[in-house]
Write an enzyme that holds these catalytic residues in place. Structure first.
Site, PDB file in Angstrom:
ATOM      1  N   HIS A  10     -32.450  -1.916 115.528  1.00  0.00           N
ATOM      2  CA  HIS A  10     -33.724  -1.368 115.048  1.00  0.00           C
ATOM      3  C   HIS A  10     -33.404  -0.477 113.860  1.00  0.00           C
ATOM      4  O   HIS A  10     -32.900   0.633 114.033  1.00  0.00           O
ATOM      5  CB  HIS A  10     -34.395  -0.517 116.136  1.00  0.00           C
ATOM      6  CG  HIS A  10     -34.652  -1.249 117.422  1.00  0.00           C
ATOM      7  ND1 HIS A  10     -35.864  -1.830 117.705  1.00  0.00           N
ATOM      8  CD2 HIS A  10     -33.871  -1.495 118.494  1.00  0.00           C
ATOM      9  CE1 HIS A  10     -35.818  -2.401 118.906  1.00  0.00           C
ATOM     10  NE2 HIS A  10     -34.612  -2.202 119.406  1.00  0.00           N
TER      11      HIS A  10
ATOM     12  N   ASP B  93     -28.343  -3.021 120.673  1.00  0.00           N
ATOM     13  CA  ASP B  93     -29.661  -2.363 120.772  1.00  0.00           C
ATOM     14  C   ASP B  93     -29.619  -1.021 120.037  1.00  0.00           C
ATOM     15  O   ASP B  93     -30.053   0.005 120.555  1.00  0.00           O
ATOM     16  CB  ASP B  93     -30.105  -2.195 122.226  1.00  0.00           C
ATOM     17  CG  ASP B  93     -31.574  -1.764 122.334  1.00  0.00           C
ATOM     18  OD1 ASP B  93     -32.279  -1.742 121.308  1.00  0.00           O
ATOM     19  OD2 ASP B  93     -32.000  -1.440 123.458  1.00  0.00           O
TER      20      ASP B  93
END
Ligand code: NCD
Ligand code: ZN
Length: 447
Positions: free
Chosen positions: A77, A309
Site C-alpha cells: 500500500h 502487506d
C-alpha cells in the site's frame, strides 16, 4: 553493437542472433541450487544464456556474493494518490522495494480515490510511469459492477475486501458475493481476497492490545471467510488469499489448489511481541502457538507466497490509544532481508525462500522472472551472507520512520539489477524512476 555470446561447454542456448550487453559471473541460484555460472544479459535486460564459461561481453564477477533472483511483493500500500506524502508515495515505496530486493510490487487499490474505475486506474498508472523505481502491477477494486469490464482489460489484478479495513468502509453484500465471484472468474485476472468474515468479529469489544485485537477479529473469522470463498468460487476463478494467519487455512487452500500468501509479521511476530498499537494489523497477530505452527508450515514449503502487506501509517496516528490506531505496518524493504537472515542461521532453506519470495509470486502475476532462467527478465540480486545488520528504523527508508522488526537480524542485498541495470550498489539506491506498469503476460499459475 555488443558482441554475441559464445557458450562454454554447458549451459542453455541463447537465440543465435542475440547480443549480450554484459555478463554476471558468480555462484548463482540456478535450477534449485547454488552453482558457479555466468549469466549473459541482453541490452534490454533479459537473461540470454547461462553457462559455465561465457565470453564476448564485459564481465562482472560478484566474488563472495551469491546471485539470486529478485523478489516480487504481491501486496503493498503506497498510499498514492490521496495519502499523506510524508507517510508514503509511489516513489518512496518503490525505492524501499528496490533496497529490499523486490523488483515488482502489487499495489493495492485502497487509495483515495479507490481504484474502482478506469479514470482512477489511469491516474495511478501515470504516477507509476513517472515515479516508480521498480515495476508495479496495479490492483483494482471490484466495487462498481458497471466498471468491471473496462477495468479488467487494463488492471493487473483485482482485490476484494470481505471486511472493513483502512480506506474500505463497506465490504460487498454477502448475498452478492457468489455472483460477483462468477463475474470476476469470467474476466480472467487474478483476484486476491482479504479473507476475514466480519460477522464473526466480536461485538462491543474494547481492544487494548494485540491480544484483545486477536479476540476481536479471531482466527474463526478467517476460517469462515476461507470456507465461504471455497464454496462460492467457480473453478475458473484465479483466486489468491491474502495474509493467511493459520495453518488450518494453509491446509484447506492447499487441498483446493488455491494460491495464498503469508506475511513476515504473521510468520515472525505474535501477540506476545509487545502491546504497542504499532503491531495492530488486519488480520491481527495471532497467538505464539499459531505463529509457530504457521512458521513451521512455511519452513516445510507449504506456503506458496511471501508478501509484505506493506501498510505504513504515521507515528502520530499509530501512537494513540489502541482502539484509535489504524491497522498496518511497513515491510517491503525488510521482507526478504529478514528471511535471508533466517537462511543464514539454518532455520530456513534457501530454495524454500526463493520459491516463496521470488518464483511463485512472479508466476502468480504471470511475469517472466523470479527464477534465473534463459528468457527471464534480468531482475537479479547479489547477496553477501556474511554481512548482517540489525534492523533499525533510522537506517531504513520508510518515511513513516518506524518498523515493527526493530532489532531483528537482516541481510540486505548488496546489489540489485533491475531489467539488467544496477539500481542498488553497496546497499545504496542508485537507480532512476524506470519502473513500468505490468499486467499478467501469461495465465497466473498457483502451483
Ligand atoms: C492495510 C492498510 O493500512 O492499508 N492495513 C492492514 O492492517 N493490513 C489494509 C489491509 O490490507 O487490510
Ligand atoms: Zn493490505
Amino acid at each position: 553493437m555488443a558482441p554475441s555470446v559464445r557458450r562454454g561447454r554447458s549451459g542453455n542456448r541463447a537465440p543465435a542472433d542475440e547480443a549480450a550487453a554484459w555478463i554476471l559471473a558468480g555462484r548463482a541460484f540456478v535450477r534449485d541450487r547454488l552453482q558457479p555460472v555466468e549469466i549473459a544479459i541482453s541490452e534490454d535486460g533479459r537473461i540470454l544464456a547461462i553457462g559455465k564459461v561465457l565470453s564476448g561481453a564485459p564481465r562482472h564477477d560478484v566474488g563472495e556474493g551469491v546471485i539470486l533472483p529478485s523478489a516480487t511483493d504481491l501486496h503493498v500500500h503506497f498510499r498514492e494518490p490521496g495519502g499523506p506524502a510524508d507517510v508514503e508515495t509511489i516513489a518512496t515505496g518503490t525505492v524501499q522495494a528496490a533496497l529490499g530486493g523486490v523488483a515488482l510490487v502489487g499495489e493495492m487499490p485502497n487509495t483515495d480515490p479507490p481504484v474502482a474505475d478506469v479514470d482512477a486506474l489511469a491516474e495511478k498508472e501515470a504516477r507509476v510511469r513517472t515515479r516508480a523505481a521498480v515495476d508495479v502491477l496495479l490492483y483494482a477494486a471490484p466495487s462498481d459492477p458497471r466498471a468491471l469490464g473496462r477495468l479488467a482489460v487494463r488492471a493487473g489484478a483485482f482485490k476484494l475486501y470481505l471486511s472493513p479495513t483502512t480506506g474500505i468502509a463497506t465490504p460487498p453484500d454477502p448475498a452478492q458475493l457468489g455472483p460477483l465471484l462468477v463475474r470476476l472468474a469470467s474476466l480472467g485476472l487474478p483476484v486476491a481476497v482479504h479473507a476475514e468474515d466480519p460477522t464473526r468479529f466480536a461485538r462491543d469489544s474494547d481492544p487494548k492490545d494485540p491480544t484483545d485485537w486477536n479476540r476481536a477479529r479471531p482466527p474463526s473469522s478467517e476460517r469462515a471467510a476461507v470456507e465461504r470463498l471455497l464454496e462460492l468460487a467457480p473453478p475458473a476463478l484465479r483466486l489468491h488469499i491474502a495474509h493467511v494467519t493459520e495453518v488450518a487455512s494453509v491446509v484447506r487452500l492447499r487441498e483446493a489448489g488455491v494460491s495464498f500468501e503469508a506475511t513476515p509479521q504473521h510468520l515472525l511476530l505474535s501477540q506476545r511481541s509487545g502491546t504497542s498499537p504499532r503491531t495492530k494489523v488486519n488480520p491481527p497477530l495471532r497467538s505464539e502457538a499459531d505463529r509457530r505452527a504457521l512458521w513451521e508450515s512455511f519452513v516445510r514449503g507449504e506456503v506458496p507466497c511471501l508478501a509484505s502487506d506493506h501498510a505504513p501509517h504515521s507515528t502520530t496516528s499509530k501512537d494513540r490509544p489502541f482502539p484509535l490506531a489504524p491497522s498496518g505496518m511497513p515491510g517491503t524493504e525488510t521482507m526478504l532481508p529478514l528471511f535471508l537472515a533466517r537462511v543464514r542461521t539454518g532455520e530456513l532453506e534457501l530454495p524454500r525462500l526463493v520459491a516463496a519470495a521470488c518464483d511463485r509470486p512472479a508466476r502468480w502475476f504471470g511475469q517472466p522472472h523470479g527464477r534465473i532462467a534463459v528468457g527471464h527478465r534480468a531482475h537479479l540480486l547479489v547477496v553477501d551472507f556474511r554481512v548482517r545488520t540489525r534492523l533499525g528504523a533510522r537506517r531504513l527508508h520508510a518515511p513513516c520512520g518506524w518498523t515493527a522488526f526493530e532489532g531483528s537480524e537482516a541481510i540486505f542485498p548488496r546489489e540489485h539489477y533491475f531489467h539488467g541495470e544496477r539500481i542498488v550498489s553497496d546497499g545504496e539506491f542508485v537507480g532512476r524512476s524506470n519502473g513500468t506498469v505490468v499486467r499478467p503476460e501469461f495465465a497466473p499459475q498457483p502451483r
